[in-house]
Write an enzyme that holds these catalytic residues in place. Structure first.
Site, PDB file in Angstrom:
ATOM      1  N   ARG A  41       0.872  -1.183   0.000  1.00  0.00           N
ATOM      2  CA  ARG A  41       0.000   0.000   0.000  1.00  0.00           C
ATOM      3  C   ARG A  41       0.897   1.217   0.000  1.00  0.00           C
ATOM      4  O   ARG A  41       1.685   1.407   0.937  1.00  0.00           O
ATOM      5  CB  ARG A  41      -0.895  -0.010   1.248  1.00  0.00           C
ATOM      6  CG  ARG A  41      -1.764   1.226   1.394  1.00  0.00           C
ATOM      7  CD  ARG A  41      -2.652   1.090   2.638  1.00  0.00           C
ATOM      8  NE  ARG A  41      -3.568   2.195   2.781  1.00  0.00           N
ATOM      9  CZ  ARG A  41      -3.293   3.329   3.416  1.00  0.00           C
ATOM     10  NH1 ARG A  41      -2.105   3.501   3.981  1.00  0.00           N
ATOM     11  NH2 ARG A  41      -4.201   4.277   3.499  1.00  0.00           N
ATOM     12  N   SER A 110     -12.528  -3.479   1.858  1.00  0.00           N
ATOM     13  CA  SER A 110     -12.738  -2.855   3.171  1.00  0.00           C
ATOM     14  C   SER A 110     -14.228  -2.669   3.410  1.00  0.00           C
ATOM     15  O   SER A 110     -14.939  -2.296   2.484  1.00  0.00           O
ATOM     16  CB  SER A 110     -12.170  -1.435   3.202  1.00  0.00           C
ATOM     17  OG  SER A 110     -10.908  -1.390   2.662  1.00  0.00           O
ATOM     18  N   LYS A 139      -4.928   6.267   8.682  1.00  0.00           N
ATOM     19  CA  LYS A 139      -6.052   6.811   7.906  1.00  0.00           C
ATOM     20  C   LYS A 139      -6.695   7.902   8.757  1.00  0.00           C
ATOM     21  O   LYS A 139      -7.752   7.700   9.355  1.00  0.00           O
ATOM     22  CB  LYS A 139      -7.050   5.707   7.558  1.00  0.00           C
ATOM     23  CG  LYS A 139      -6.697   5.010   6.252  1.00  0.00           C
ATOM     24  CD  LYS A 139      -7.788   4.132   5.727  1.00  0.00           C
ATOM     25  CE  LYS A 139      -8.704   4.779   4.727  1.00  0.00           C
ATOM     26  NZ  LYS A 139      -8.082   5.106   3.457  1.00  0.00           N
TER      27      LYS A 139
HETATM   28  C1  LIG Z   1      -6.910  -5.361   4.764  1.00  0.00           C
HETATM   29  C2  LIG Z   1      -7.265  -3.962   4.427  1.00  0.00           C
HETATM   30  N1  LIG Z   1      -8.372  -3.436   4.957  1.00  0.00           N
HETATM   31  C3  LIG Z   1      -8.700  -2.152   4.682  1.00  0.00           C
HETATM   32  C4  LIG Z   1      -7.927  -1.393   3.830  1.00  0.00           C
HETATM   33  C5  LIG Z   1      -8.315   0.015   3.450  1.00  0.00           C
HETATM   34  O1  LIG Z   1      -8.695   0.104   2.083  1.00  0.00           O
HETATM   35  P1  LIG Z   1      -9.385   1.467   1.535  1.00  0.00           P
HETATM   36  O2  LIG Z   1     -10.597   1.709   2.350  1.00  0.00           O
HETATM   37  O3  LIG Z   1      -9.531   1.375   0.075  1.00  0.00           O
HETATM   38  O4  LIG Z   1      -8.321   2.566   1.883  1.00  0.00           O
HETATM   39  P2  LIG Z   1      -6.835   2.685   1.318  1.00  0.00           P
HETATM   40  O5  LIG Z   1      -6.012   1.625   1.979  1.00  0.00           O
HETATM   41  O6  LIG Z   1      -6.867   2.514  -0.160  1.00  0.00           O
HETATM   42  O7  LIG Z   1      -6.412   4.049   1.734  1.00  0.00           O
HETATM   43  C6  LIG Z   1      -6.774  -1.977   3.291  1.00  0.00           C
HETATM   44  N2  LIG Z   1      -5.967  -1.301   2.456  1.00  0.00           N
HETATM   45  N3  LIG Z   1      -6.469  -3.270   3.592  1.00  0.00           N
HETATM   46  C1  LIG Z   2      -5.530   1.025   5.607  1.00  0.00           C
HETATM   47  C2  LIG Z   2      -6.520   1.065   6.676  1.00  0.00           C
HETATM   48  N1  LIG Z   2      -7.848   0.831   6.446  1.00  0.00           N
HETATM   49  C3  LIG Z   2      -8.605   0.892   7.547  1.00  0.00           C
HETATM   50  S1  LIG Z   2      -7.707   1.279   8.897  1.00  0.00           S
HETATM   51  C4  LIG Z   2      -6.269   1.320   7.981  1.00  0.00           C
HETATM   52  C5  LIG Z   2      -4.948   1.652   8.557  1.00  0.00           C
HETATM   53  C6  LIG Z   2      -4.418   0.614   9.478  1.00  0.00           C
HETATM   54  O1  LIG Z   2      -3.191   1.050   9.912  1.00  0.00           O
HETATM   55  P1  LIG Z   2      -2.736   0.978  11.434  1.00  0.00           P
HETATM   56  O2  LIG Z   2      -2.528  -0.451  11.749  1.00  0.00           O
HETATM   57  O3  LIG Z   2      -1.459   1.768  11.460  1.00  0.00           O
HETATM   58  O4  LIG Z   2      -3.801   1.615  12.247  1.00  0.00           O
END
Ligand SMILES: Cc1ncc(COP(=O)(O)OP(=O)(O)O)c(N)n1
Ligand SMILES: Cc1ncsc1CCOP(=O)(O)O
Ligand SMILES: [Mg+2]
Length: 288
Positions: A41, A110, A139
């Site tokens: 990511r 998600s 996020k």
């Molecule tokens: C395993 C997992 N869960 C949630 C996310 C978040 O995806 P998304 O809501 O599209 O947000 P971004 O990661 O694209 O900013 C994830 N990447 N992985």
């Molecule tokens: C990518 C994403 N989607 C929902 S929460 C999240 C961030 C998770 O990161 P962290 O484990 O640092 O809280």
């Protein structure tokens, strides 16, 4: 369509958390610590750069025989022969990604509430993310779904799902207690000076909890299968009040019916649930 997905600890890259240390070095430490699925990511680079990183991470994950998921971009996932793609609610729809990825690669998405989770399940997602469980700097500004959505997912969702968002060794027990069996983290792993140790500790918590619940509470005895608003649900709630709590409804303006009979709110705590109970939570609509 659902391929067998077996994982416990999902680690996502987050280069902002380790300035001065390379992504591959940090992810290799996570893999040595037991990360059993990995996601690339990176929202801050061009697609060309993402492709190059994806190629290198593909080689590393192949060495550890761990699936690689690419965030947001099915085309990049296909280009590097990754195992799958992760979508958000605003990314490509599951059906479109599935058509691109084919039946054998992983398509994850998600979700932030049960409605989205059901939709993902029906659309043929291979797994779903449940979160953010807690507020997280990864996020920023995203509202936390809290562990009540984790409990709802545990009761109802039958495809693999993983809790994500602000998860650390300090709160993992709470998330596991709410019903999660798989955890996902960015900052707690890649922002740790020792990503390998951070993975080992989280993994120990997951396997420890999973083993305890398997041996201490015979799992099928700890759940009852009920129907909630017309949908089958598996719950550890023993009373109507606990069930309402699981759905975040205990202080909402709802009427509860059990097997067709209205149950006054003051009796919810004394009303047991049984196998096959038919529960309806009816929301008040509008005012007047
Ligand atoms: C395993 C997992 N869960 C949630 C996310 C978040 O995806 P998304 O809501 O599209 O947000 P971004 O990661 O694209 O900013 C994830 N990447 N992985
Ligand atoms: C990518 C994403 N989607 C929902 S929460 C999240 C961030 C998770 O990161 P962290 O484990 O640092 O809280
Ligand atoms: Mg996304």
């Amino acid at each position: 369509m659902h391929r067998k997905l077996d994982f416990k600890l999902y680690v996502i890259t987050g280069e902002n958390y380790h300035p001065g240390r390379g992504m591959l070095e940090v992810m290799e430490a996570a893999l040595m610590g037991g990360a059993d699925i990995v996601q690339l990511r990176d929202k801050d680079i061009s697609k060309r750069e993402l492709l190059e990183k994806a190629k290198r991470l593909r080689e590393l994950t192949a060495k550890y025989k761990v699936p690689l998921i690419i965030n947001d971009h099915p085309d990049v996932a296909l280009a590097v022969d990754a195992d799958g793609v992760h979508l958000g609610q605003e990314d490509l729809p599951i059906a479109v990604a599935r058509k691109m990825m084919g039946p054998h690669r992983i398509v994850g998405i998600s979700t932030h509430n049960l409605e989205q989770a059901r939709a993902a399940e029906n659309a043929g997602a291979d797994y779903i993310g449940v979160g953010p469980v807690y507020p997280t700097g990864t996020k920023p500004g995203r509202q936390a779904v809290t562990t009540s959505y984790v409990s709802q997912a545990a009761a109802e969702i039958r495809i693999p799902w993983v809790a994500i968002g602000g998860i650390t060794t300090d709160n993992a027990a709470e998330v596991l207690k709410a019903g999660a069996r798989r955890l996902c983290a960015v900052s707690a792993i890649v922002g740790n000076v020792d990503p390998e140790g951070a993975c080992r500790r989280l993994l120990e918590q997951i396997t420890g909890w999973n083993e305890r619940t398997r041996t201490e509470i015979p799992s099928e005895q700890s759940y009852v299968h009920v129907t909630v608003n017309g949908r089958p649900a598996r719950t550890q709630a023993t009373t109507l009040f606990e069930l309402a709590k699981q759905y975040g409804l205990e202080s909402r303006r709802v009427v509860a019916e059990l097997n067709g009979e209205v149950v006054p709110r003051q009796s919810w705590s004394d009303t047991p649930l049984h196998i096959g109970s038919l529960v309806e939570f009816v929301h008040f609509v509008g005012g007047g």
